[in-house]
Design a protein around this motif. Structure first.
Motif, PDB file in Angstrom:
ATOM      1  N   ASP A   1      30.781 -26.358  69.123  1.00 33.86           N
ATOM      2  CA  ASP A   1      30.394 -26.627  70.306  1.00 33.86           C
ATOM      3  C   ASP A   1      29.227 -27.695  70.454  1.00 33.86           C
ATOM      4  O   ASP A   1      28.866 -28.280  71.444  1.00 33.86           O
TER       5      ASP A   1
ATOM      6  N   SER B   1      32.531 -34.364  72.220  1.00 34.46           N
ATOM      7  CA  SER B   1      34.082 -34.058  72.307  1.00 34.46           C
ATOM      8  C   SER B   1      34.911 -35.333  72.394  1.00 34.46           C
ATOM      9  O   SER B   1      34.262 -36.404  72.162  1.00 34.46           O
ATOM     10  N   LYS B   2      36.024 -35.307  72.519  1.00 31.26           N
ATOM     11  CA  LYS B   2      37.052 -36.606  72.589  1.00 31.26           C
ATOM     12  C   LYS B   2      36.672 -37.627  73.795  1.00 31.26           C
ATOM     13  O   LYS B   2      36.501 -38.703  73.559  1.00 31.26           O
TER      14      LYS B   2
ATOM     15  N   LYS C   1      33.641 -37.925  75.100  1.00 28.83           N
ATOM     16  CA  LYS C   1      32.475 -38.618  74.679  1.00 28.83           C
ATOM     17  C   LYS C   1      32.585 -39.628  73.637  1.00 28.83           C
ATOM     18  O   LYS C   1      31.804 -40.699  73.679  1.00 28.83           O
TER      19      LYS C   1
ATOM     20  N   THR D   1      36.255 -36.600  63.928  1.00 27.76           N
ATOM     21  CA  THR D   1      35.165 -36.869  64.537  1.00 27.76           C
ATOM     22  C   THR D   1      34.122 -37.852  63.755  1.00 27.76           C
ATOM     23  O   THR D   1      33.490 -38.578  64.025  1.00 27.76           O
TER      24      THR D   1
END
Length: 592
Positions: free
Chosen positions: A184, A188-189, A191, A555
């Protein structure tokens, strides 16, 4: 003279003394018999019978004929009996308070022989269960080769396989929760796309001057600073992923090893491993060996008061008396307080007739500096021989050593085992062997090597295992047995080895080989099935961790690419190229 002596009174006195001497001379045997019977019955707590006692005064000796001492535990048997015992005593030494027996002979000494009528018992004997029989029952339980039920075993929640499966599932859950909480915190993608868009905008910006380039550098540094926290989150997630994978890997490894651990414990619990036949030697013969050492214990307990209480000559000389005056007489060759110079005993035992020779038996060896000697011989030449000697010094140190040999001694019928699982009797056999011992105070060191040949056994076996034992014993041409004892005389440590070891191990293995193989196969299949089921159940958990690792890798790579982007350099190169192009154009006009 008549004024000082009353001849009539003197005559009466001499007559009385004569009558007393005559009474003692003619009735000494009867008086001695009554005294011996009373003393023996008081000591042994049961009826004592003596046919006749003869007392001789020149030389001083006493002869006891046909003595029987009732065994208070078995009134129809004698504790011991003998046909005749004769002892000659040194009266002169007795006047000095010393018992010196010149000769002592016992004929036809027997133990536990049967009486014609039951003897009276004056002391009640408490019934006590023999520890040997009880111990043997514990050591040879009602054991069968019936194998435990496989299904029941597999349902046991204490199996290592079950515990390892439960632990693996718990580890998956715990580690997934940790990784999920970290997931969490990852960018994110959307972002990441926003970061990429900002970097692309910087790359597309038009740079006209050095001031614009410096501004570009400042803006790019701002972008890199904005995803620094995201890089830290990715780093923490990678470290946690590494720890989680290590824990899960360890649990997986334990799960794979668990079936073998379970088998080893089941094998041990249900005695399925190769049987250690040294245990069989202890089970079958250990109690018999302990019986012999208990006999030694009884002898030791009988002699220990004399061993511990024997005072040295110096201590004896220092005795104090409350009244009177002690007069000591120096002797040229002093005797100990008790001494048996020579003695012979003829024994009648179930194993045959034996003779024992005793020499210099005392508890104060420092007076004559001679060791007490005991030798035993069988009536059959060379069949049984025992030579032993012992000494006790002034400091109270007791030393003894001896050696023995047996050659083709016929053994009587005797019981070896009597349990619910096995009754075993030796019906016949010839015993041969050699051995030795040494004893210092109560520290014993003993070894014996025995061989039993032409042995016959009978008995009943209630289980498959005890049937194998009985069959194996009957199949052996000879049985070798080595017995070692060490430590405290009253509680020796016994170790045994026997040719029965290998024979029984092989026989038992042959009996259970096929059955055990099938049992192990079924059990292993069930245990491995539990491992497979656990792995299948947790395959979804494993996939989630793999997916998390993939997301984390993507990421991390995206952030690394953004961090290492050459936007500033690209813009710098563009600005440089523009400047060069302008310079070329001006030079072309100038020289064109």
């Amino acid at each position: 003279m008549n004024r000082y002596i009353r001849w009539q009174g003197l005559a009466v006195f001499i007559a009385l003394i004569g009558l007393m001497c005559a009474f003692v001379y003619f009735f000494a045997g009867t008086l001695a018999k009554s005294g011996i019977i009373a003393a023996a019955e008081s000591s042994f707590g049961a009826e004592v019978n003596i046919d006749k006692v003869e007392v001789n005064f020149s030389p001083a000796s006493i002869t006891i004929k046909s003595m029987q001492v009732t065994d208070k535990a078995e009134p129809m048997h004698n504790l011991f009996s003998f046909a005749q015992a004769k002892a000659s005593v040194d009266i002169w030494q007795y006047l000095f308070g010393k018992v010196v027996i010149d000769t002592f002979d016992v004929e036809q000494l027997q133990f536990n022989d049967k009486r014609t009528t039951a003897g009276a018992v004056y002391v009640t004997v408490a019934n006590e269960e023999g520890e040997g029989a009880k111990g043997l029952t514990d050591k040879l339980p009602d054991f069968d080769l019936t194998l435990p039920d496989t299904k029941t075993l597999l349902e046991n929640s204490n199996l290592h396989t079950v515990k390892a499966a439960e632990q693996l599932e718990l580890t998956y859950q715990q580690e997934q929760e940790k990784l999920k909480s970290l997931q969490d915190t990852l960018p994110s993608k959307a972002k990441l796309k926003a970061y990429q868009a900002r970097v692309k905008a910087l790359a597309d910006r038009k740079i006209k001057s050095l001031e614009d380039l410096e501004q570009l550098k400042a803006d790019f540094n701002k972008v890199k600073a904005s995803f620094k926290e995201d890089q830290l989150a990715v780093k923490q997630a990678k470290e946690q992923l590494k720890l989680s994978k290590s824990k899960i890997s360890k649990q997986l490894n334990e799960l794979k090893l668990a079936p073998e651990k379970d088998w080893q414990e089941i094998e041990s619990k249900y005695q399925l491993a190769s049987l250690d036949a040294e245990d069989f030697a202890h089970i079958l013969f250990g109690d018999k060996a302990r019986d012999y050492y208990q006999s030694l214990e009884q002898v030791y307990n009988l002699l220990s008061p004399y061993i511990k209480g024997s005072a040295s000559k110096e201590a004896h000389d220092k005795k104090q008396f409350t009244t009177g005056r002690f007069i000591s007489f120096e002797e040229q060759d002093p005797y100990p307080e008790f001494l048996l110079k020579q003695g012979t005993l003829s024994l009648v035992l179930p194993q045959g007739d034996f003779s024992i020779a005793l020499n210099e038996i005392t508890h104060q060896h420092w007076y004559r500096n001679k060791a007490s000697e005991l030798s035993l011989r069988s009536k059959t030449q060379g069949q049984v021989q025992l030579d032993s000697e012992f000494t006790l010094n002034q400091q109270g140190t007791f030393n003894s050593d001896g050696k023995w040999s047996v050659n083709n001694l016929t053994l009587p019928h005797s019981e070896i085992a009597n349990t619910k699982a096995l009754t075993l009797n030796l019906t016949s056999g010839l015993l041969a062997g050699v051995g030795s011992y040494s004893l210092e105070n109560r520290e014993l060191l003993s070894d014996a090597k025995l061989q039993l040949t032409k042995a016959g056994y009978d008995g009943q076996a209630a289980t498959k295992l005890t049937s194998v034992i009985l069959e194996t014993l009957n199949s052996l041409d000879s049985l070798d047995l080595t017995v070692n004892a060490s430590g405290d005389l009253l509680e020796p440590i016994l170790s045994m080895s026997s040719s029965l070891d290998k024979a029984l191990s092989g026989a038992v293995k042959q009996q259970i080989a096929n059955k055990l193989s099938g049992f192990k196969g079924d059990l292993s299949t069930g245990l491995n099935g539990k491992v497979t089921d656990t792995l299948e159940l947790n395959s979804g958990n494993a996939d989630e961790i793999i997916n998390f690792e993939s997301i984390l890798t993507d990421t991390d790579q995206s952030l690394e690419d953004l961090k290492n982007s050459d936007v500033v350099k690209q813009q710098q190169d563009r600005l440089k190229n523009k400047a060069e192009d302008k310079l070329k154009k001006k030079l072309g006009k100038l020289f064109g």
